[in-house]
Design a protein around this motif. Structure first.
Motif, PDB file in Angstrom:
ATOM      1  N   ARG A 260       0.891  -1.066   0.168  1.00 36.88           N
ATOM      2  CA  ARG A 260      -0.054   0.037   0.019  1.00 36.88           C
ATOM      3  C   ARG A 260       0.941   1.252  -0.068  1.00 36.88           C
ATOM      4  N   ARG A 261       1.992   1.270   0.649  1.00 37.89           N
ATOM      5  CA  ARG A 261       2.907   2.334   0.739  1.00 37.89           C
ATOM      6  C   ARG A 261       3.318   2.570  -0.429  1.00 37.89           C
ATOM      7  N   ALA A 262       4.138   1.470  -1.154  1.00 39.23           N
ATOM      8  CA  ALA A 262       4.492   1.456  -2.572  1.00 39.23           C
ATOM      9  C   ALA A 262       3.500   2.154  -3.676  1.00 39.23           C
ATOM     10  N   LEU A 263       2.327   1.822  -3.511  1.00 36.18           N
ATOM     11  CA  LEU A 263       0.899   2.419  -4.504  1.00 36.18           C
ATOM     12  C   LEU A 263       0.788   3.843  -4.050  1.00 36.18           C
ATOM     13  N   TYR A 264       0.835   4.126  -2.878  1.00 37.49           N
ATOM     14  CA  TYR A 264       0.513   5.502  -2.445  1.00 37.49           C
ATOM     15  C   TYR A 264       1.810   6.239  -3.044  1.00 37.49           C
ATOM     16  N   ARG A 265       2.929   5.618  -2.721  1.00 41.63           N
ATOM     17  CA  ARG A 265       4.058   6.538  -3.448  1.00 41.63           C
ATOM     18  C   ARG A 265       3.886   6.851  -4.997  1.00 41.63           C
ATOM     19  N   ALA A 266       3.575   5.844  -5.679  1.00 41.21           N
ATOM     20  CA  ALA A 266       3.325   5.830  -7.090  1.00 41.21           C
ATOM     21  C   ALA A 266       2.558   6.758  -7.512  1.00 41.21           C
ATOM     22  N   VAL A 267       1.210   6.876  -6.665  1.00 37.96           N
ATOM     23  CA  VAL A 267      -0.019   7.619  -7.178  1.00 37.96           C
ATOM     24  C   VAL A 267       0.380   8.879  -6.926  1.00 37.96           C
ATOM     25  N   ASP A 268       1.196   9.342  -5.712  1.00 37.41           N
ATOM     26  CA  ASP A 268       1.332  10.556  -5.355  1.00 37.41           C
ATOM     27  C   ASP A 268       2.459  11.231  -6.227  1.00 37.41           C
ATOM     28  N   LEU A 269       3.379  10.301  -6.832  1.00 36.05           N
ATOM     29  CA  LEU A 269       4.228  10.880  -7.863  1.00 36.05           C
ATOM     30  C   LEU A 269       3.608  11.149  -9.212  1.00 36.05           C
TER      31      LEU A 269
END
Length: 457
Positions: A214-223
């Protein structure tokens, strides 16, 4: 007319659907964990078109008739909110279009709907053709070089198409997205089978993996959002529309959560179903070489050596028939779950408020009353020149009613172009002894991947 002084005969109370006894709950739970498709198939075969299965504190009502599907998904859809599996997934992916309800869902649908108008979809043909061409070249590089995981390749393709057609972004720079969704899906299904009764804060390996994913997905969408804010566009893509909608939120923190949830949902729903459909298609083509040859003949005849364009969709008739039959046998969304908000009656059976209701395209598409030899792969079932006597709701690969899949036309164009272009150039062959096992997650995918060797067509 009733005689004066007499009462009209009382209407019989709706029946309770038949089903396994309560003592069977441990066995049902085990099958829910290990063999969800087998559980539903055996229940429908043994008890008929309406089944009640009691598992722990829940009673699941499986309805397996086209009229039942029409009632729950369309005619009385307002009484049925998203149910088991997706309701628990809300803890995982938030309130995106897949899990939201009421006014929030209507607002999200209004935001996304214009991106799927036929005119705009037609304009994506070049992009999809380019991405399909890149896939062909990636596969061609494996000729004589050992097996390739076709399921993984289809995931990469679908993410590439999604990024360019809807988000105006290169998702190739976010290669971890597909892997991260593995952890999210595993958690969502764990939430379903445990009825969301296991706290997320427990340091279980599955929970730890989910939190990393989930953290990785959030980082991706934030980017993705940061990149878009630094590179404004004309606002015609979905990412820009979602950012604009988030700006209308009064609470910035709530806006960020909503934007994250909606982007994660778009990324998941926008690639998973198409990737799984194409994976099953290449598996079935390998098992049925006569279908593969007929597909290749059509691709060569219609396309020659050029890339497909939107107008080719109505010419690639057999390609479309193959995909329809693939989605009959392996519908990407294998179960549509709902929770009854008020007491209801479905097909003469009582459904109490709060009951978990399930319509399964997987079992409905294999119903022997509507499909001759339902387990046989036969694209000619969908020959447009043949008249069909099947009820409309006997085939619902994209759902039905207000929550009918908004991206179905884009997904079909993508799958049609990819199938035709790959079959024209290459032959994908399964490994000896390999058995493709369906895995019922948020979509119906091939368990553990799909290793195949590549050779010229």
């Amino acid at each position: 007319m009733t005689a004066i002084g007499t009462r009209a005969p009382a209407r019989a109370a709706p029946a309770v659907p038949p089903g396994p006894p309560r003592l069977a709950a441990p066995v049902l739970f085990q099958r829910l964990v290990t063999d969800r498709l087998g559980l539903l198939s055996r229940a429908a075969e043994r008890y008929g078109d309406a089944v009640r299965m009691t598992i722990g504190p829940k009673s699941i009502y499986l309805f397996n008739h086209p009229d039942h599907a029409k009632h729950v998904l369309a005619d009385n859809s307002g009484n049925y909110h998203k149910g088991i599996g997706l309701s628990e997934a809300r803890r995982v992916i938030g309130d995106g279009l897949l899990t939201s309800e009421g006014e929030l869902w209507k607002r999200q649908r209004r935001t996304i709907q214009p991106l799927f108008q036929n005119k705009r979809i037609a304009q994506q043909d070049t992009v999809i053709g380019e991405e399909a061409g890149r896939l062909v070249e990636r596969l061609r590089a494996h000729v004589g070089a050992g097996p390739v995981d076709v399921a993984r390749e289809m995931t990469g393709l679908a993410l590439g198409v999604l990024g360019r057609t809807l988000l105006d972004a290169d998702l190739g720079a976010h290669a971890s997205i597909g892997h991260s969704f593995e952890g999210v899906q595993d958690q969502a299904m764990f939430e379903m089978v445990t009825l969301a009764m296991v706290p997320l804060w427990l340091p279980l390996p599955l929970h730890l993996r989910f939190r990393r994913s989930r953290r990785a997905l959030y980082r991706a969408v934030d980017l993705l959002v940061a990149e878009r804010l630094g590179r404004p566009t004309d606002g015609g893509d979905l990412l820009s529309q979602l950012i604009a909608a988030a700006r209308e939120e009064a609470d910035p923190r709530a806006a960020r959560r909503r934007l994250r949830a909606e982007l994660v949902t778009v990324l998941l729903a926008g690639h998973e179903t198409t990737a799984s459909t194409l994976s099953w298609a290449f598996h079935l083509l390998d098992r049925h070489p006569e279908v593969r040859e007929r597909l290749r003949d059509e691709a060569v005849s219609v396309l020659g050596d050029r890339a497909p364009v939107y107008e080719d969709l109505h010419r690639l008739t057999y390609t479309s028939m193959i995909l329809q039959e693939v989605m009959r046998l392996y519908p990407p969304v294998w179960a549509l779950t709902r929770v009854a908000q008020r007491d209801d009656e479905v097909g003469g059976f009582r459904v109490p408020a709060g009951a978990d209701v399930m319509i399964s395209p997987y079992t409905l598409h294999r119903h022997p009353a509507y499909w001759e030899e339902p387990g046989r792969f036969d694209p000619d079932r969908f020959d447009p020149g043949l008249s069909s006597v099947r009820p409309r709701y006997a085939y619902i690969p994209f759902g039905a009613g207000p929550r009918f899949c908004v991206g179905n036309h884009l997904g079909m164009m993508e799958a049609t172009f990819v199938l035709a272009m790959v079959a024209r150039e290459l032959k994908l062959t399964g490994l000896p002894g390999f058995r493709a096992v369906p895995e019922a997650m948020l979509s119906l995918r091939v368990r553990g991947g799909l290793p195949m060797t590549v050779s010229p067509a």
